[in-house]
Design an enzyme around this catalytic site. Sequence first.
Site, PDB file in Angstrom:
ATOM      1  N   HIS A 167      -2.081   5.047   9.379  1.00 27.01           N
ATOM      2  CA  HIS A 167      -0.736   5.626   9.549  1.00 27.01           C
ATOM      3  C   HIS A 167      -0.780   7.023  10.153  1.00 27.01           C
ATOM      4  O   HIS A 167       0.097   7.845   9.903  1.00 27.01           O
ATOM      5  CB  HIS A 167      -0.013   5.696   8.206  1.00 27.01           C
ATOM      6  CG  HIS A 167       0.243   4.377   7.541  1.00 27.01           C
ATOM      7  ND1 HIS A 167      -0.753   3.588   7.019  1.00 27.01           N
ATOM      8  CD2 HIS A 167       1.399   3.706   7.293  1.00 27.01           C
ATOM      9  CE1 HIS A 167      -0.224   2.499   6.478  1.00 27.01           C
ATOM     10  NE2 HIS A 167       1.071   2.553   6.641  1.00 27.01           N
ATOM     11  N   GLU A 217       3.448  -5.152   8.797  1.00 29.40           N
ATOM     12  CA  GLU A 217       2.110  -4.969   8.212  1.00 29.40           C
ATOM     13  C   GLU A 217       1.558  -6.261   7.631  1.00 29.40           C
ATOM     14  O   GLU A 217       0.363  -6.352   7.332  1.00 29.40           O
ATOM     15  CB  GLU A 217       2.156  -3.891   7.117  1.00 29.40           C
ATOM     16  CG  GLU A 217       2.398  -2.496   7.672  1.00 29.40           C
ATOM     17  CD  GLU A 217       2.604  -1.433   6.597  1.00 29.40           C
ATOM     18  OE1 GLU A 217       2.463  -0.249   6.913  1.00 29.40           O
ATOM     19  OE2 GLU A 217       2.918  -1.780   5.434  1.00 29.40           O
ATOM     20  N   HIS A 245       9.724  -4.398   4.644  1.00 28.79           N
ATOM     21  CA  HIS A 245      10.273  -3.047   4.497  1.00 28.79           C
ATOM     22  C   HIS A 245      10.491  -2.408   5.857  1.00 28.79           C
ATOM     23  O   HIS A 245       9.815  -2.734   6.831  1.00 28.79           O
ATOM     24  CB  HIS A 245       9.435  -2.149   3.588  1.00 28.79           C
ATOM     25  CG  HIS A 245       8.035  -1.790   4.019  1.00 28.79           C
ATOM     26  ND1 HIS A 245       7.044  -2.720   4.227  1.00 28.79           N
ATOM     27  CD2 HIS A 245       7.446  -0.577   4.223  1.00 28.79           C
ATOM     28  CE1 HIS A 245       5.910  -2.101   4.537  1.00 28.79           C
ATOM     29  NE2 HIS A 245       6.119  -0.797   4.560  1.00 28.79           N
ATOM     30  N   HIS A 247       0.814  -1.231   0.000  1.00 25.27           N
ATOM     31  CA  HIS A 247       0.000   0.000   0.000  1.00 25.27           C
ATOM     32  C   HIS A 247       0.848   1.281   0.000  1.00 25.27           C
ATOM     33  O   HIS A 247       0.509   2.251   0.679  1.00 25.27           O
ATOM     34  CB  HIS A 247      -0.987  -0.027   1.178  1.00 25.27           C
ATOM     35  CG  HIS A 247      -0.356  -0.011   2.540  1.00 25.27           C
ATOM     36  ND1 HIS A 247      -0.892  -0.680   3.610  1.00 25.27           N
ATOM     37  CD2 HIS A 247       0.766   0.603   3.018  1.00 25.27           C
ATOM     38  CE1 HIS A 247      -0.133  -0.474   4.672  1.00 25.27           C
ATOM     39  NE2 HIS A 247       0.881   0.312   4.339  1.00 25.27           N
TER      40      HIS A 247
HETATM   41  C1  DHB Z   1       6.121   3.234   2.131  1.00 22.78           C
HETATM   42  C2  DHB Z   1       5.601   1.991   2.549  1.00 22.78           C
HETATM   43  C3  DHB Z   1       4.492   1.949   3.406  1.00 22.78           C
HETATM   44  O1  DHB Z   1       3.960   0.794   3.890  1.00 22.78           O
HETATM   45  C4  DHB Z   1       3.877   3.116   3.828  1.00 22.78           C
HETATM   46  O2  DHB Z   1       2.778   3.020   4.608  1.00 22.78           O
HETATM   47  C5  DHB Z   1       4.389   4.339   3.428  1.00 22.78           C
HETATM   48  C6  DHB Z   1       5.508   4.403   2.590  1.00 22.78           C
HETATM   49  C7  DHB Z   1       7.277   3.306   1.200  1.00 22.78           C
HETATM   50  O3  DHB Z   1       7.934   2.299   0.915  1.00 22.78           O
HETATM   51  O4  DHB Z   1       7.538   4.411   0.681  1.00 22.78           O
HETATM   52 FE    FE Z   2       2.383   1.182   5.486  1.00 20.70          FE
END
Ligand code: DHB
Ligand code: FE
Length: 279
Positions: free
Chosen positions: A59, A239, A192, A12
Amino acid sequence: MANIVGGLAASHIPAIGGAIAKGLQQDPYWKPFFDGFPPIREWLGQVKPTTAVVFYNDHGLNFFLDKMPTFAVGAATEYRNADEGWGIPTLPPIQGCVDLSWHLINHLIEKEFDIVTCQEMLVDHACTIPLKLFWPQEICPVRIVPVNLNTVQFPLPSAKRCYEFGKTIGEAIRSWDSNENVVVIGTGGLSHQLDGERAGFINKKFDLEFMQSLNDNPEWATQYSIHELVEKTGTQGIELLNWLAMRGALGATKAKTVHSNYHIPISNTATGVMALAAA
Ligand code: DHB
Ligand code: FE
């Protein structure tokens, strides 16, 4: 009774919203990501869901760090998006399915999940972007029930608890007195980490094992503690709890992967998308 047609999952990342607005689907950077979606849209055209239950994490648009529910369920007639500061277009409001919201809420409380109910709720990129990817038309054609999991501020609910939460929502959907076709969606991940010493961390081996487990061994990820999962996937990779709740809603039997795609990276994230047909 309502029917669960299957499950969807997608990363997302906000930048996807910018790419859609600029029509960059064929751009070499974006193409390997966007190419994951047409086969899934084709499947959606066959199974025709009318309603979607969306497991995601807010978020900071709706819940901030001062008030952070572990699990929260939307019960509004309409969900608005708003500017989160990413510089991407705000998307049109999405219709809510209030009848299903209250059915889920009543069932969850009866099963001792003491959730927060939200009769007003802003939905952020984690809800709007995946919906836009699955249904690119101007107005989202499915009504939704947004379901928030806290994957943001410790302490987080365990993978086992999130799986059970999803399972309980799946039972509730199947006992909903309605003819609707429901699809369950999990958003976020895969591995991530956006900040700290490990910023940029990605774990392809774990991500692919996790995606495979959703097909035939859905409780696989519940063997790990939250800290183990953060270590393996990154502080935002956690997540994946939303994906696990989605899979819980499909039930314990095997699900069939209709289509999946995995691509590294978009922005800072290992992206995944999956469609799973209910057994
Ligand atoms: C990014 C990834 C995310 O899950 C998010 O909520 C905001 C930014 C990213 O990789 O830029
Ligand atoms: Fe996110």
